[in-house]
Design a protein around this motif. Structure first.
Motif, PDB file in Angstrom:
ATOM      1  N   LYS A 111     -11.175 -49.679   6.607  1.00  0.00           N
ATOM      2  CA  LYS A 111     -10.751 -50.937   5.989  1.00  0.00           C
ATOM      3  C   LYS A 111     -10.961 -52.122   6.931  1.00  0.00           C
ATOM      4  O   LYS A 111     -11.045 -51.970   8.147  1.00  0.00           O
ATOM      5  CB  LYS A 111      -9.262 -50.858   5.627  1.00  0.00           C
ATOM      6  CG  LYS A 111      -8.847 -49.622   4.832  1.00  0.00           C
ATOM      7  CD  LYS A 111      -9.445 -49.598   3.455  1.00  0.00           C
ATOM      8  CE  LYS A 111      -8.778 -48.559   2.554  1.00  0.00           C
ATOM      9  NZ  LYS A 111      -8.658 -47.222   3.133  1.00  0.00           N
ATOM     10  N   GLU A 127      -4.872 -35.974  10.717  1.00  0.00           N
ATOM     11  CA  GLU A 127      -5.775 -36.603   9.765  1.00  0.00           C
ATOM     12  C   GLU A 127      -5.817 -38.102  10.023  1.00  0.00           C
ATOM     13  O   GLU A 127      -4.778 -38.736  10.194  1.00  0.00           O
ATOM     14  CB  GLU A 127      -5.318 -36.313   8.335  1.00  0.00           C
ATOM     15  CG  GLU A 127      -6.292 -36.790   7.272  1.00  0.00           C
ATOM     16  CD  GLU A 127      -5.864 -36.366   5.877  1.00  0.00           C
ATOM     17  OE1 GLU A 127      -6.477 -35.439   5.333  1.00  0.00           O
ATOM     18  OE2 GLU A 127      -4.916 -36.961   5.337  1.00  0.00           O
ATOM     19  N   ARG A 155     -14.547 -38.728   3.696  1.00  0.00           N
ATOM     20  CA  ARG A 155     -13.600 -39.820   3.486  1.00  0.00           C
ATOM     21  C   ARG A 155     -14.225 -41.166   3.863  1.00  0.00           C
ATOM     22  O   ARG A 155     -14.024 -42.165   3.175  1.00  0.00           O
ATOM     23  CB  ARG A 155     -12.337 -39.571   4.302  1.00  0.00           C
ATOM     24  CG  ARG A 155     -11.536 -38.347   3.879  1.00  0.00           C
ATOM     25  CD  ARG A 155     -10.352 -38.127   4.802  1.00  0.00           C
ATOM     26  NE  ARG A 155      -9.364 -39.193   4.651  1.00  0.00           N
ATOM     27  CZ  ARG A 155      -8.510 -39.546   5.608  1.00  0.00           C
ATOM     28  NH1 ARG A 155      -8.546 -38.926   6.793  1.00  0.00           N
ATOM     29  NH2 ARG A 155      -7.634 -40.504   5.401  1.00  0.00           N
ATOM     30  N   CYS A 156     -14.999 -41.168   4.942  1.00  0.00           N
ATOM     31  CA  CYS A 156     -15.671 -42.408   5.355  1.00  0.00           C
ATOM     32  C   CYS A 156     -16.700 -42.831   4.315  1.00  0.00           C
ATOM     33  O   CYS A 156     -16.825 -44.021   3.997  1.00  0.00           O
ATOM     34  CB  CYS A 156     -16.351 -42.213   6.706  1.00  0.00           C
ATOM     35  SG  CYS A 156     -15.223 -42.154   8.122  1.00  0.00           S
ATOM     36  N   LEU A 182     -13.124 -45.024   3.474  1.00  0.00           N
ATOM     37  CA  LEU A 182     -11.902 -44.861   4.265  1.00  0.00           C
ATOM     38  C   LEU A 182     -11.627 -46.077   5.151  1.00  0.00           C
ATOM     39  O   LEU A 182     -10.496 -46.557   5.215  1.00  0.00           O
ATOM     40  CB  LEU A 182     -12.012 -43.608   5.135  1.00  0.00           C
ATOM     41  CG  LEU A 182     -10.926 -43.424   6.199  1.00  0.00           C
ATOM     42  CD1 LEU A 182      -9.563 -43.193   5.546  1.00  0.00           C
ATOM     43  CD2 LEU A 182     -11.270 -42.266   7.138  1.00  0.00           C
ATOM     44  N   GLU A 217      -5.080 -43.494   6.553  1.00  0.00           N
ATOM     45  CA  GLU A 217      -5.720 -44.121   5.399  1.00  0.00           C
ATOM     46  C   GLU A 217      -5.437 -45.621   5.339  1.00  0.00           C
ATOM     47  O   GLU A 217      -6.281 -46.402   4.895  1.00  0.00           O
ATOM     48  CB  GLU A 217      -5.199 -43.457   4.119  1.00  0.00           C
ATOM     49  CG  GLU A 217      -5.849 -43.952   2.837  1.00  0.00           C
ATOM     50  CD  GLU A 217      -7.152 -43.237   2.538  1.00  0.00           C
ATOM     51  OE1 GLU A 217      -8.017 -43.868   1.898  1.00  0.00           O
ATOM     52  OE2 GLU A 217      -7.294 -42.079   2.945  1.00  0.00           O
ATOM     53  N   SER A 218      -4.269 -46.035   5.803  1.00  0.00           N
ATOM     54  CA  SER A 218      -3.832 -47.411   5.599  1.00  0.00           C
ATOM     55  C   SER A 218      -4.560 -48.397   6.517  1.00  0.00           C
ATOM     56  O   SER A 218      -4.872 -48.089   7.682  1.00  0.00           O
ATOM     57  CB  SER A 218      -2.325 -47.529   5.836  1.00  0.00           C
ATOM     58  OG  SER A 218      -2.018 -47.425   7.210  1.00  0.00           O
ATOM     59  N   ASP A 233      -8.152 -37.368  14.507  1.00  0.00           N
ATOM     60  CA  ASP A 233      -8.791 -36.493  13.525  1.00  0.00           C
ATOM     61  C   ASP A 233      -9.583 -35.446  14.287  1.00  0.00           C
ATOM     62  O   ASP A 233     -10.133 -35.733  15.360  1.00  0.00           O
ATOM     63  CB  ASP A 233      -9.722 -37.284  12.601  1.00  0.00           C
ATOM     64  CG  ASP A 233     -10.030 -36.528  11.316  1.00  0.00           C
ATOM     65  OD1 ASP A 233      -9.379 -36.815  10.300  1.00  0.00           O
ATOM     66  OD2 ASP A 233     -10.913 -35.645  11.331  1.00  0.00           O
ATOM     67  N   GLN A 236      -5.037 -48.646  10.810  1.00  0.00           N
ATOM     68  CA  GLN A 236      -6.360 -48.817  11.407  1.00  0.00           C
ATOM     69  C   GLN A 236      -6.427 -50.098  12.235  1.00  0.00           C
ATOM     70  O   GLN A 236      -7.007 -50.104  13.330  1.00  0.00           O
ATOM     71  CB  GLN A 236      -7.428 -48.830  10.313  1.00  0.00           C
ATOM     72  CG  GLN A 236      -7.574 -47.499   9.584  1.00  0.00           C
ATOM     73  CD  GLN A 236      -8.602 -47.542   8.472  1.00  0.00           C
ATOM     74  OE1 GLN A 236      -9.431 -48.449   8.413  1.00  0.00           O
ATOM     75  NE2 GLN A 236      -8.551 -46.568   7.575  1.00  0.00           N
TER      76      GLN A 236
END
Length: 242
Positions: free
Chosen positions: A209, A100, A202-203, A207, A103-104, A179, A108
């Motif tokens: 950042k 997956e 999610r995007c 998602l 998220e952070s 992913d 990224q």
């Protein structure tokens, strides 16, 4: 794969492989008392170790023939294919192996930095590269297509002339998968298949950042979280007009 790596993988999947085998063996416990008094069906050549099942699956995924594996391990074609699916189920049920996109923002940014280090243009916001690939399969039977709630033709990729599944995958600069999603047959476009994925949702919900985006080819749409090529970058049309 190194010998030690195989056994580390086996240790993680051993329990799941055995659970999958027990769940699919089609044998009910009978008799009185807790758990019943029964004898399992006889195994002609003895029990098949989970390490053999894992080895069969890995070799099969690498393109090996089930018939070669039959001779190598002294097992039937049915057992080879059952082993493949036991391993697939064990992997799918092991949370540690979930794939997956992170998220952070820190993760990224780390991915974007790796791309920047190899970018001749100094691009510093690429936090992943996405593309689609056709996973070849045999033509599904009518019953299998009905189970997927679509026709057989939905699995046919007209461009490549093969039946398959549309796999959408995002990787980092080293090619490691960040992913992955397989939700449509081979006839689907990459754009539609991506918009059916969990990553798309999610995007859409923020998602990405720090201005980071995923880079894709012109099969996708340009958005706040996806960068696709500009048209006529080479200037060919302008040259033709002259």
């Amino acid at each position: 794969m190194k010998y030690s790596s195989f056994w580390r993988l086996h240790d993680k999947l051993e329990e799941g492989i055995e659970q999958a085998r027990l769940a699919h063996r089609g044998y009910e416990k009978k008799g009185g008392g807790e758990g019943g008094r029964y004898l399992p069906p006889p195994v002609r050549n003895g029990s098949i170790h989970t390490s053999v099942r894992l080895a069969c699956a890995i070799r099969y995924f690498a393109g090996g023939s089930p018939y070669d594996l039959m001779g190598k391990y002294g097992i039937s074609h049915t057992v080879v294919m059952e082993s493949v699916w036991y391993v697939v189920e064990a992997v799918n049920n092991l949370q540690e192996m979930d794939i997956e996109y992170p998220e952070s923002a820190e993760e990224q940014d780390k991915i974007a930095l790796q791309f920047k280090q190899v970018s001749l243009a100094g691009i510093d916001i690429c936090a992943g590269a996405i593309d689609g690939i056709l996973i070849w399969i045999k033509k599904p039977a009518m019953k299998e297509a009905a189970g997927a709630e679509c026709g057989q033709a939905k699995f046919l990729c007209g461009r490549k002339g093969k039946f398959g599944l549309n796999c959408q995958a995002v990787s980092d600069v080293r090619g490691q998968i960040l992913d992955i999603s397989i939700a449509y047959g081979g006839s689907s476009s990459d754009c539609l298949a991506f918009e059916r994925s969990k990553l798309f949702d999610r995007c859409e919900n923020g998602l990405m950042k720090n201005g980071n985006v995923i880079f894709g080819d012109n099969a996708y749409l340009n958005t706040q979280y996806m960068a696709t090529p500009y048209t006529n970058v080479s200037g060919i049309e302008l040259q033709n007009q002259r």
